[in-house]
Design a protein around this motif. Structure first.
Motif, PDB file in Angstrom:
ATOM      1  N   THR A  55      33.788  48.488  74.633  1.00  0.00           N
ATOM      2  CA  THR A  55      32.894  49.572  74.225  1.00  0.00           C
ATOM      3  C   THR A  55      33.312  50.268  72.931  1.00  0.00           C
ATOM      4  OG1 THR A  55      34.101  51.117  75.649  1.00  0.00           O
ATOM      5  CG2 THR A  55      32.170  50.004  76.594  1.00  0.00           C
ATOM      6  N   ASN A 102      32.005  42.635  75.511  1.00  0.00           N
ATOM      7  CA  ASN A 102      31.606  43.797  76.300  1.00  0.00           C
ATOM      8  C   ASN A 102      32.482  45.038  76.111  1.00  0.00           C
ATOM      9  OD1 ASN A 102      33.944  43.341  77.815  1.00  0.00           O
ATOM     10  ND2 ASN A 102      32.859  42.414  79.534  1.00  0.00           N
ATOM     11  N   GLY A 138      27.841  49.749  69.110  1.00  0.00           N
ATOM     12  CA  GLY A 138      26.982  50.851  69.524  1.00  0.00           C
ATOM     13  C   GLY A 138      26.872  51.923  68.465  1.00  0.00           C
ATOM     14  N   ASP A 179      23.592  45.532  69.316  1.00  0.00           N
ATOM     15  CA  ASP A 179      24.651  46.072  70.171  1.00  0.00           C
ATOM     16  C   ASP A 179      25.998  46.123  69.453  1.00  0.00           C
ATOM     17  OD1 ASP A 179      25.825  46.812  72.881  1.00  0.00           O
ATOM     18  OD2 ASP A 179      26.948  44.981  72.425  1.00  0.00           O
ATOM     19  N   ARG A 180      26.376  45.041  68.777  1.00  0.00           N
ATOM     20  CA  ARG A 180      27.685  44.993  68.125  1.00  0.00           C
ATOM     21  C   ARG A 180      27.692  43.961  67.010  1.00  0.00           C
ATOM     22  NH1 ARG A 180      31.430  44.553  72.571  1.00  0.00           N
ATOM     23  NH2 ARG A 180      29.727  45.672  73.583  1.00  0.00           N
TER      24      ARG A 180
END
Length: 291
Positions: free
Chosen positions: A78, A76, A120, A42-43
């Protein structure tokens, strides 16, 4: 003191930090300055800090726990831009809490931060955050950031690194940059943390802690120094008072009119008279020696 460098390339990111801190010649310590915030798949984000150690440690802890009023956190957000903004907010919170108390003891609120990574599908991005919480982003015209004792390691990066540089070549360049700094400033020291991140990986795949026993870094230190000497010795010496038709290695031409700026002695000050000693030829020196 500190030296940290990060590079943003088409192929990914390279981060390198030393681990020396000192508050005087007899208070030298080792503290790691690189921190990783990642959720594999994810990151992946890397933060490096320079400046006051207590401030940077407070920021590192607070950013891991911080949740903004609208629910944003380092875990979290983005985009990397949002992550840099959030980190800037954290810097300001620590400043609000600590800056006044530090100032009463004559200590400046001094911290510099590099933040880079990928979230992402967004491409890799790299930011430098200042003590006021503001920041700038790296672009193709400026592919790297340095914090701490940056001046000694800058020339090699300026000559070598472009966005198209491979990750391995960038890592090699970063290590040469660090070696130049280590040789010129005792406030930067081993061990080093080197992290190489491949665009799109969303995970840490290449990381090493380098101490004085690391074979590759020792090769870099020895070979780079030797080859620099060879290049230096291979350069031609300058030509002084060159004739008008001389074209190679002319530093000073016989027709040059430039003169040094001489400072006149004040009025009334006795000035010694220089004696012109006639030059002797080798034959004269030999003749004098035989008498």
């Amino acid at each position: 003191m500190t030296y940290c460098v990060a590079m943003r390339l088409d192929a990914g990111l390279v981060f390198l930090s030393d681990s020396r801190t000192n508050a005087g010649v007899d208070q030298v310590g080792t503290f790691r300055k690189m921190s990783v915030f990642d959720v594999p798949g994810d990151r992946t984000m890397v933060m490096m800090t320079a400046g006051n150690l207590s401030i940077s440690q407070s920021i590192r802890q607070l950013v891991a726990d911080y949740v903004s009023a609208d629910g944003r956190s380092i875990w979290n957000v983005t985009s990397m831009f949002e992550a840099a903004r959030l980190l800037g907010d954290v810097v300001r919170r620590v400043h609000e809490r600590d800056a006044k108390a530090l100032a009463e003891f004559g200590i400046d609120f001094n911290v510099s931060i590099i933040l880079g990574g990928q979230i992402g599908a967004e491409r890799c991005r790299l930011f430098q955050i200042y003590s006021a919480g503001n920041f700038i982003e790296s672009h193709d015209e400026n592919t790297y950031f340095q914090i701490g004792e940056a001046k000694y390691g800058k020339p090699i990066i300026d000559r070598v690194i472009t966005p198209a540089t491979s990750l391995d070549d960038a890592a090699k360049c970063a290590l040469i940059s660090m070696d130049s700094t280590l040789r010129s400033n005792v406030s930067v020291g081993l061990p080093l943390d080197l992290l190489v991140y491949e665009q799109g990986a969303l995970a840490i795949t290449h990381f090493v802690t380098i101490d004085q026993r690391n074979q590759y870094f020792q090769m870099i230190r020895n070979t780079w120094g030797d080859q620099l000497k060879q290049v230096f010795e291979g350069l031609d010496k300058p030509v002084w008072d060159a004739a008008p038709d001389t074209r190679d290695n002319v530093l000073h031409a016989s027709t040059a009119t430039g003169k040094p700026m001489r400072v006149p002695a004040p009025a009334g000050v006795a000035v010694a008279t220089a004696l012109r000693v006639p030059l002797q030829t080798l034959a004269q020196q030999f003749s004098d020696g035989q008498q």
